[in-house]
Motif scaffolding. Sequence first.
Motif, PDB file in Angstrom:
ATOM      1  N   ASN A  23       0.810  -1.208   0.000  1.00 44.32           N
ATOM      2  CA  ASN A  23       0.000   0.000   0.000  1.00 44.32           C
ATOM      3  C   ASN A  23       0.847   1.264   0.000  1.00 44.32           C
ATOM      4  OD1 ASN A  23      -2.392  -1.336  -0.135  1.00 44.32           O
ATOM      5  ND2 ASN A  23      -2.922  -1.093   2.025  1.00 44.32           N
ATOM      6  N   ASN A  24       2.123   1.147   0.337  1.00 48.46           N
ATOM      7  CA  ASN A  24       2.994   2.308   0.363  1.00 48.46           C
ATOM      8  C   ASN A  24       3.700   2.517  -0.975  1.00 48.46           C
ATOM      9  OD1 ASN A  24       3.252   4.241   2.301  1.00 48.46           O
ATOM     10  ND2 ASN A  24       4.793   3.172   3.518  1.00 48.46           N
ATOM     11  N   THR A  25       3.403   1.675  -1.965  1.00 51.72           N
ATOM     12  CA  THR A  25       4.052   1.762  -3.261  1.00 51.72           C
ATOM     13  C   THR A  25       3.309   2.737  -4.152  1.00 51.72           C
ATOM     14  OG1 THR A  25       4.806  -0.518  -3.083  1.00 51.72           O
ATOM     15  CG2 THR A  25       4.770   0.445  -5.283  1.00 51.72           C
ATOM     16  N   VAL A  26       4.061   3.655  -4.757  1.00 49.77           N
ATOM     17  CA  VAL A  26       3.490   4.616  -5.695  1.00 49.77           C
ATOM     18  C   VAL A  26       3.557   4.013  -7.091  1.00 49.77           C
ATOM     19  CG1 VAL A  26       3.745   6.921  -6.675  1.00 49.77           C
ATOM     20  CG2 VAL A  26       4.114   6.562  -4.243  1.00 49.77           C
ATOM     21  N   MET A  53      -2.187  12.099   7.615  1.00 56.27           N
ATOM     22  CA  MET A  53      -0.875  12.679   7.356  1.00 56.27           C
ATOM     23  C   MET A  53       0.246  11.699   7.713  1.00 56.27           C
ATOM     24  SD  MET A  53      -1.166  15.771   6.053  1.00 56.27           S
ATOM     25  CE  MET A  53      -2.596  15.193   5.111  1.00 56.27           C
ATOM     26  N   ASP A  54       0.034  10.872   8.738  1.00 56.38           N
ATOM     27  CA  ASP A  54       1.000   9.828   9.067  1.00 56.38           C
ATOM     28  C   ASP A  54       1.215   8.914   7.854  1.00 56.38           C
ATOM     29  OD1 ASP A  54       0.915  10.876  11.611  1.00 56.38           O
ATOM     30  OD2 ASP A  54      -0.049   9.142  12.539  1.00 56.38           O
ATOM     31  N   ILE A  55       0.118   8.476   7.278  1.00 51.70           N
ATOM     32  CA  ILE A  55       0.179   7.560   6.134  1.00 51.70           C
ATOM     33  C   ILE A  55       0.803   8.246   4.927  1.00 51.70           C
ATOM     34  CG2 ILE A  55      -1.245   6.278   4.477  1.00 51.70           C
ATOM     35  CD1 ILE A  55      -3.214   5.808   6.870  1.00 51.70           C
ATOM     36  N   PHE A  56       0.326   9.455   4.618  1.00 50.61           N
ATOM     37  CA  PHE A  56       0.851  10.176   3.457  1.00 50.61           C
ATOM     38  C   PHE A  56       2.339  10.502   3.631  1.00 50.61           C
ATOM     39  CE2 PHE A  56      -3.618  12.269   2.946  1.00 50.61           C
ATOM     40  CZ  PHE A  56      -4.148  11.055   2.527  1.00 50.61           C
ATOM     41  N   GLY A  57       2.717  10.906   4.853  1.00 48.34           N
ATOM     42  CA  GLY A  57       4.099  11.286   5.091  1.00 48.34           C
ATOM     43  C   GLY A  57       5.061  10.137   4.899  1.00 48.34           C
ATOM     44  N   SER A 327      -2.254   7.246  -2.056  1.00 46.95           N
ATOM     45  CA  SER A 327      -2.361   6.547  -0.765  1.00 46.95           C
ATOM     46  C   SER A 327      -3.797   6.447  -0.269  1.00 46.95           C
ATOM     47  CB  SER A 327      -1.496   7.274   0.280  1.00 46.95           C
ATOM     48  OG  SER A 327      -0.158   7.380  -0.146  1.00 46.95           O
ATOM     49  N   GLN A 328      -4.759   6.689  -1.144  1.00 48.21           N
ATOM     50  CA  GLN A 328      -6.171   6.550  -0.777  1.00 48.21           C
ATOM     51  C   GLN A 328      -6.539   5.073  -0.888  1.00 48.21           C
ATOM     52  OE1 GLN A 328      -8.304   9.221   0.056  1.00 48.21           O
ATOM     53  NE2 GLN A 328      -6.685  10.756  -0.137  1.00 48.21           N
TER      54      GLN A 328
END
Length: 356
Positions: A23-26, A53-57, A327-328
């Motif tokens: 899930n953290n892969t762009v 913001m934790d997740i996005f950061g 990251s949605q």
Amino acid sequence: MTGAGAVVFGLAACSDGPSDAENNTVSDAAQEKLSKATGTLVAEGASSQQKAMDIFGNAYSNAVDGASFSYTPSGSGAGQKQFIAGQVAFGGSDSPLKDEQIEAAAKRCGGNEAWHLPMVIGPVGVAYKLDGVDKVTLTPELIAKIFKGEITNWNDPALAAMNDNLPDKPISVIYRSEESGTSDNFQKFLKAATGGFWDTTGKAFPSATGAGANGSTGVVGQVQSIDGAITYVEAGFATEAGLNIADIDFGEGPVELNPESVGVALNNLTFKTEGHNMVVDSTKLFEMKTKGAYPLVLTTYEIVCSAGYDENTKNQVKDFLTVALESQNSDLEEAGYIPVSGEYKDKLAAAVEAIN
């Protein structure tokens, strides 16, 4: 300027982040859009979106080598002020800028319009702690009377008419003590949904009833410690704290707060503005009586300059917001938010791309 309580996400945070590797892969398509500008991007504002913001950061620092993100969850009012003052690249806010702030924001943006991008969608729950009671149903009118101090006991006849076996126990109201976009939206909801019975609005919550606590974590902490306490808070904070969330009868029968009921409400979302400045028409949303819809939804804006940043800051902002849209996903849902999708997500992506 990160400020007290800021959380910084850099390369060292990667292994400790809340997202799994998948899930953290762009995506490759998103990677091609990234400028890969380095340095620390600084933002401040609504505590309601702190978990997002934790997740996005973490995703941002993973995607851009040499980039980090610092977010201070100081509240919407502070986020707006710091953005207008030029102290942060963008401000997080649960409510849009007021008319008198728009000109100042444009000045901060070098004479360009500031845009509201509702990137984080979070339902607000009426959360409570009542030992031995796992389910409570309320109406907007009952909620308003509780927070006005007109209903002060859990076995009040008006509550007993909709609920079985509520105890003879005082209700302890807990509200946000600082200026808060959550308070602003909750009051807008109460006013719209009760036909004006609730008559105050704004980021400051009336202090005549109950006790105040600072931030989303503050109010849930207070409720956790008091049997009979009740508050309004973003759903993710309530569920993480183990608090119950009331079902609400908006006019078409009791509705449980869940992704499906919030999705019904989002399908009917409309905007006050046109183009890339996306201000939600909260009155129409909060007045909604569609069967199965849970319209007590908080749309948290990232307030950005449409233009006027220096080149590196512009690239950082666009990179971060591009990664945020990537990251949605399920991580965001597990944190208590509703991931954006479809045409709504496409509209946000077009706005991010248009930042110049």
